[in-house]
Design a protein around this motif. Structure first.
Motif, mmCIF file in Angstrom:
data_model
loop_
_atom_site.group_PDB
_atom_site.id
_atom_site.type_symbol
_atom_site.label_atom_id
_atom_site.label_comp_id
_atom_site.label_asym_id
_atom_site.label_seq_id
_atom_site.Cartn_x
_atom_site.Cartn_y
_atom_site.Cartn_z
ATOM 1 N N ALA A 507 -25.323 20.085 0.376
ATOM 2 C CA ALA A 507 -23.969 19.641 0.032
ATOM 3 C C ALA A 507 -23.199 19.122 1.238
ATOM 4 N N GLY A 508 -23.543 19.608 2.447
ATOM 5 C CA GLY A 508 -22.797 19.194 3.625
ATOM 6 C C GLY A 508 -23.503 18.121 4.428
ATOM 7 N N GLU A 509 -24.646 17.655 3.944
ATOM 8 C CA GLU A 509 -25.391 16.660 4.723
ATOM 9 C C GLU A 509 -24.800 15.267 4.545
ATOM 10 N N GLU A 510 -24.751 14.576 5.671
ATOM 11 C CA GLU A 510 -24.112 13.264 5.672
ATOM 12 C C GLU A 510 -24.765 12.279 4.699
ATOM 13 N N THR A 511 -26.087 12.360 4.607
ATOM 14 C CA THR A 511 -26.788 11.438 3.702
ATOM 15 C C THR A 511 -26.506 11.810 2.253
ATOM 16 N N ALA A 512 -26.341 13.107 2.008
ATOM 17 C CA ALA A 512 -26.172 13.554 0.622
ATOM 18 C C ALA A 512 -24.772 13.287 0.091
ATOM 19 N N GLY A 520 -21.064 12.310 -9.224
ATOM 20 C CA GLY A 520 -19.952 12.985 -9.902
ATOM 21 C C GLY A 520 -19.800 14.459 -9.591
ATOM 22 N N LEU A 521 -20.434 14.943 -8.502
ATOM 23 C CA LEU A 521 -20.285 16.364 -8.143
ATOM 24 C C LEU A 521 -18.797 16.690 -7.925
ATOM 25 N N ASP A 522 -18.367 17.845 -8.437
ATOM 26 C CA ASP A 522 -16.939 18.187 -8.359
ATOM 27 C C ASP A 522 -16.597 18.995 -7.108
ATOM 28 N N GLU A 523 -17.500 19.895 -6.732
ATOM 29 C CA GLU A 523 -17.206 20.783 -5.604
ATOM 30 C C GLU A 523 -18.405 20.797 -4.665
ATOM 31 N N PHE A 524 -18.139 20.645 -3.351
ATOM 32 C CA PHE A 524 -19.188 20.645 -2.333
ATOM 33 C C PHE A 524 -18.947 21.869 -1.466
ATOM 34 N N SER A 525 -19.884 22.792 -1.404
ATOM 35 C CA SER A 525 -19.654 23.983 -0.596
ATOM 36 C C SER A 525 -20.659 24.040 0.552
ATOM 37 N N SER A 527 -21.260 24.966 5.209
ATOM 38 C CA SER A 527 -20.802 25.795 6.314
ATOM 39 C C SER A 527 -19.484 25.198 6.810
ATOM 40 N N ALA A 528 -18.595 26.074 7.268
ATOM 41 C CA ALA A 528 -17.225 25.652 7.567
ATOM 42 C C ALA A 528 -17.172 24.461 8.525
ATOM 43 N N THR A 529 -18.101 24.428 9.510
ATOM 44 C CA THR A 529 -18.018 23.357 10.507
ATOM 45 C C THR A 529 -18.423 21.995 9.946
ATOM 46 N N SER A 530 -18.976 21.950 8.750
ATOM 47 C CA SER A 530 -19.340 20.651 8.166
ATOM 48 C C SER A 530 -18.194 20.044 7.355
ATOM 49 N N ILE A 531 -17.149 20.839 7.082
ATOM 50 C CA ILE A 531 -16.102 20.374 6.168
ATOM 51 C C ILE A 531 -15.348 19.150 6.683
ATOM 52 N N LEU A 532 -14.929 19.201 7.944
ATOM 53 C CA LEU A 532 -14.120 18.076 8.436
ATOM 54 C C LEU A 532 -14.911 16.767 8.514
ATOM 55 N N PRO A 533 -16.177 16.794 9.023
ATOM 56 C CA PRO A 533 -16.936 15.536 8.950
ATOM 57 C C PRO A 533 -17.128 15.059 7.507
ATOM 58 N N ALA A 534 -17.374 15.989 6.590
ATOM 59 C CA ALA A 534 -17.588 15.571 5.196
ATOM 60 C C ALA A 534 -16.311 14.990 4.608
ATOM 61 N N ARG A 535 -15.166 15.597 4.939
ATOM 62 C CA ARG A 535 -13.900 15.078 4.397
ATOM 63 C C ARG A 535 -13.606 13.687 4.947
ATOM 64 N N THR A 536 -13.900 13.513 6.249
ATOM 65 C CA THR A 536 -13.688 12.196 6.861
ATOM 66 C C THR A 536 -14.532 11.166 6.115
ATOM 67 N N GLN A 537 -15.766 11.564 5.823
ATOM 68 C CA GLN A 537 -16.679 10.646 5.138
ATOM 69 C C GLN A 537 -16.163 10.308 3.730
ATOM 70 N N VAL A 538 -15.780 11.341 2.990
ATOM 71 C CA VAL A 538 -15.304 11.136 1.613
ATOM 72 C C VAL A 538 -14.095 10.201 1.617
ATOM 73 N N ARG A 539 -13.190 10.426 2.570
ATOM 74 C CA ARG A 539 -11.957 9.637 2.605
ATOM 75 C C ARG A 539 -12.206 8.169 2.970
ATOM 76 N N GLY A 540 -13.422 7.913 3.494
ATOM 77 C CA GLY A 540 -13.745 6.525 3.836
ATOM 78 C C GLY A 540 -14.543 5.830 2.741
ATOM 79 N N LEU A 541 -14.846 6.523 1.666
ATOM 80 C CA LEU A 541 -15.699 5.944 0.617
ATOM 81 C C LEU A 541 -14.874 5.621 -0.633
ATOM 82 N N ALA A 542 -15.380 4.660 -1.402
ATOM 83 C CA ALA A 542 -14.733 4.350 -2.684
ATOM 84 C C ALA A 542 -15.652 4.846 -3.798
ATOM 85 N N TYR A 543 -15.073 5.572 -4.723
ATOM 86 C CA TYR A 543 -15.880 6.134 -5.814
ATOM 87 C C TYR A 543 -16.577 5.017 -6.598
ATOM 88 N N GLU A 544 -15.854 3.940 -6.815
ATOM 89 C CA GLU A 544 -16.469 2.871 -7.619
ATOM 90 C C GLU A 544 -17.635 2.194 -6.878
#
Ligand code: PEP
Ligand code: MG
Length: 574
Positions: A507-512, A520-525, A527-544
Motif C-alpha cells: 500500500a505504501g509503495e510508490e509503484t503501487a 479505487g482503493l479507499d484506504e491505504f495503510s 508504515s508511518a514514514t511512507s505517508i508523506l511521500p505517498a500523500r505528495t504522490q496522490v496530490r500530484g495525480l489525477a484520478y481520471e
C-alpha cells in the motif's frame, strides 16, 4: 580504484564520507578445565550481571534518544539474559564438564543459534541474532576485553561492518555517523529497521563490503538503490551530491503536506493511514500526518511475556490508541498469532507448514476464552474513539460468522454489565487468503469492510514463502494475478457499498500507489514514514488519468512490465 558494490537498500538517503571499518574485538575462546566449577559459575553470573547493567543503560539511552520502538530491542535482550534455559544450560555445562565459563557459553550459544537459524524463518533468525548479540556482550566481560571500536569514531564517517548488532546500532554516535553498510542482513533485520527510524542511509547484505573497504576510503552509500561506491572519482561524487541534494529537497517537500488532505488534483479523496504494533508508535503516526490507523497488530501485546495479557491491560492499550487518534478511524486487528509469530506460553502445536496451519482466527475460534477477553477489551475501549475491528486470516464465511457471533454475545454481556460501548463498531476482515479474495462478492454481503493483506496474499497466491530469500523473486506484488485479485476485491466491495483498504506493505509503495488509486482503493495503510511521500504522490495525480492506466496495467503479462510501465508514465514521485 573505484569500485561499486550492490546490496539491499535498507534505509533511504545518500551519504558521502570516509569509511570507518568496525573492527571486531578478539574473542578467541580456548577450552580449559576448571578446578572449582562453583566459582566459575559465579564468575559467569557476575558477567551476566554486568551485561544486564549495560543493557539497562543502553535501553534507557535508546528510549530517551530514539523512542520506545528501538528501546524494545534491548528489553528483548534483557529477556534473553533472564531466560533460565539459557543460563542453566551454561551453568550445567560448567559443572558437568568442569570447563571454563567462556567455552561453556560459546557451546550453548552456538547450539541455540544453530537451532534458530535452521528454522529457516526470518523472525527466528532475528532471535538468533539477538542471542548472539547478548552472548557477545557477556563474553566480552568474561574475557575482560573492551569493545571500544565504535567509540573510536572521531570524524563524520560511514560505518562498515560485517553485521551491526542492535547494540552496535544504538551506540553509533549520531553526530559522526552518516550511514552504514554491512556484509550481511536483510530489509527486516533489526539494524535495517533502526536505520529507517533513525533516518540513516543504509545498505545491508553487500556480502563483501568489509573485504573491499579500508578505514579512510571515501565512500558513497546510496540507500535508495542499495549501492555502495568505494573511492569514487570526482564525477561520481558530484553526481551523488546532486542526488543527495535532490533527496533532501524531496524530504522537505514531503513535510509540506503533513496537514493537507490526501486528495488528487481532480478532488478524489482517499485515506492514508498508518500501521502500528504498539501504542508507542503513535508519536510517529501523528508526526507524519496519518488520517487514521489502518492496522494495529495486537499480537505484540501478547509477545515477549509469560502469560496472556489481561482484559484491563488490553483495554488500556486500545483506549490509549483510540483517545490519541481523536476520533480518526482506528482499525484494530484481533490476535494474529502463529505462522512466524510464536507465543511459547500457548503451547501451539509444531506444524510442518505453520503459515498454513493453526493460527490467527483459526486459533481464536478454538481458544474462545482468550478471544472473548480481547473482544471485551475492544468493546470497552470503543467508547473512546472511532473503533473498527478486523479479523485476520479469514478463509471462509463460517469463520466470519462465528467470530461475529462471539462478538455480538460479548456486546450483550457488556451492555448487561452496564458498560458504555460505541453505537456502531464496524466489523471487517483481512483479505489475505486467495479463497477470500476470489469469493469477495460473497463476503461483501456480510462484512462492513475489507483490508487487503498483500504480505500474505502474495505468498499464498504465488506459493512463495514471504520469509524465503530463495524464492523472493517469485514474491511479486505486481504479478497480474495479484493486481486482478485486488481489483476483484475492490469492485466486489464497492458493488455492495462497502469500503476497502490495504494494509500490506504494498500500500505504501510508490509503484503501487497510482495503480491502487486508479483501481479505487479507499484506504491505504502503511508504515508511518511512507505517508508523506505517498500523500505528495496522490496530490500530484489525477484520478481520471490513473483509472484507465490501472486497468491497462491489469493486462500486462509480467511484474516487471508493470513496474516499467508505471515509471514510463511518469507516475512516480521522483
Ligand atoms: C498482511 O498479511 O498483509 C498483513 C498486513 O499482515 P501481517 O504482515 O501482519 O501478516
Ligand atoms: Mg497477514
Amino acid at each position: 580504484m573505484a569500485n561499486q558494490l550492490q546490496g539491499i537498500a535498507a534505509s533511504k538517503g545518500i551519504a558521502i564520507a570516509k569509511a570507518f571499518v568496525l573492527e571486531q574485538p578478539d574473542m578467541t575462546v580456548e577450552k580449559t578445565s576448571v578446578e572449582d566449577p562453583a566459582a566459575e559459575s559465579e564468575r559467569f553470573r557476575s558477567a551476566v550481571g554486568k551485561a544486564k547493567e549495560e543493557l539497562e543503560e543502553i535501553k534507557a539511552k535508546t528510549l530517551e534518544e530514539q523512542g520506545e520502538e528501538n528501546a524494545e530491542i534491548f528489553a528483548a535482550h534483557l529477556l534473553v539474559l533472564d531466560d533460565p534455559e539459557l543460563l542453566k544450560a551454561v551453568e550445567s555445562k560448567i559443572s558437568d564438564e568442569k570447563i571454563n565459563a567462556e567455552s561453556a557459553l560459546k557451546d550453548v550459544t552456538d547450539m541455540f543459534v544453530t537451532m534458530f537459524q535452521e528454522m529457516d524463518n526470518e523472525y527466528m533468525q532475528e532471535r538468533a541474532a539477538d542471542i548472539q548479540d547478548v552472548s557477545k556482550r557477556v563474553m566480552l566481560h568474561l574475557l575482560g576485553v573492551e569493545n571500544t571500536s565504535l567509540a573510536g569514531i572521531k570524524d563524520t564517517s560511514i560505518v562498515i561492518a560485517e553485521d551491526l548488532t542492535p547494540s552496535d546500532t544504538a551506540q553509533l554516535n549520531r553526530d559522526y555517523t552518516l550511514g552504514f553498510a554491512t556484509d550481511i542482513g536483510g530489509r527486516t533485520s533489526h539494524s535495517a529497521i533502526m536505520a529507517r527510524s533513525l533516518e540513516l542511509p543504509a545498505v545491508v547484505g553487500t556480502k563483501e563490503v568489509t573485504a573491499q573497504v579500508k578505514t579512510g576510503d571515501l565512500l558513497i552509500i546510496d540507500g535508495i538503490e542499495g549501492a555502495v561506491f568505494v573511492n569514487p572519482d570526482s564525477a561520481v561524487v558530484e553526481e551523488y551530491e546532486k542526488k543527495q541534494e535532490g533527496f533532501l529537497q524531496q524530504k522537505e517537500k514531503w513535510k509540506q503536506v503533513v496537514n493537507e488532505s490526501s486528495i488528487t488534483t481532480d478532488n478524489h479523496q482517499v485515506e492514508l493511514a498508518a500501521n502500528i504494533g504498539t501504542p508507542d508508535d503513535l508519536e510517529g503516526v501523528l508526526n507524519n500526518g496519518a488520517e487514521g490507523i489502518g492496522l494495529y497488530r495486537t499480537e505484540f501485546l501478547y509477545m515477549g511475556r509469560n502469560e496472556l495479557p489481561s482484559e484491563d491491560e488490553q483495554f488500556e492499550a486500545y483506549k490509549k490508541v483510540l483517545t490519541e487518534m481523536e476520533n480518526k478511524p482506528v482499525v484494530i486487528r484481533t490476535l494474529d498469532i502463529g505462522g512466524d509469530k510464536d507465543l511459547p506460553y500457548l503451547d501451539l502445536p509444531e506444524e510442518l507448514n505453520p503459515f498454513l496451519g493453526f493460527r490467527a482466527i483459526r486459533l481464536c475460534l478454538e481458544e474462545t476464552d482468550m478471544f472473548k477477553t480481547q473482544l471485551r477489551a475492544l468493546l470497552r475501549a470503543s467508547a473512546f474513539g472511532n473503533l473498527k475491528i478486523m479479523f485476520p486470516m479469514v478463509a471462509t464465511i463460517e469463520e466470519f460468522r462465528e467470530a461475529k457471533a462471539i462478538f455480538d454475545e460479548e456486546w450483550r454481556n457488556l451492555k448487561e454489565e452496564g458498560h458504555e460501548i460505541a453505537e456502531k463498531i464496524e466489523l471487517g476482515i483481512m483479505v489475505e487468503i486467495p479463497s477470500t479474495a476470489v469469493a469477495a462478492d460473497l463476503f461483501a454481503d456480510e462484512v462492513d469492510f475489507f483490508s487487503i493483506g498483500t504480505n500474505d496474499l502474495i505468498q499464498y497466491t504465488l506459493a512463495a514463502d514471504r520469509m524465503s530469500e530463495k524464492v523472493s523473486h517469485l514474491y511479486q506484488p505486481y504479478h497480474p494475478a495479484i493486481l486482478r485479485l485486488v481489483k476483484q476485491v475492490i469492485d466486489a466491495a464497492h458493488e455492495k457499498g462497502k469500503w476497502v483498504g490495504m494494509c500490506g506493505e504494498m500500500a505504501g509503495e510508490e509503484t503501487a500507489v497510482p495503480i491502487l488509486l486508479g483501481l479505487g482503493l479507499d484506504e491505504f495503510s502503511m508504515s508511518a514514514t511512507s505517508i508523506l511521500p505517498a500523500r505528495t504522490q496522490v496530490r500530484g495525480l489525477a484520478y481520471e488519468d490513473v483509472q484507465p492506466l490501472a486497468n491497462e496495467v491489469l493486462n500486462k503479462k509480467t511484474s516487471s512490465e508493470v513496474e516499467q510501465f508505471i515509471k514510463e508514465q511518469g507516475l512516480l514521485n521522483v
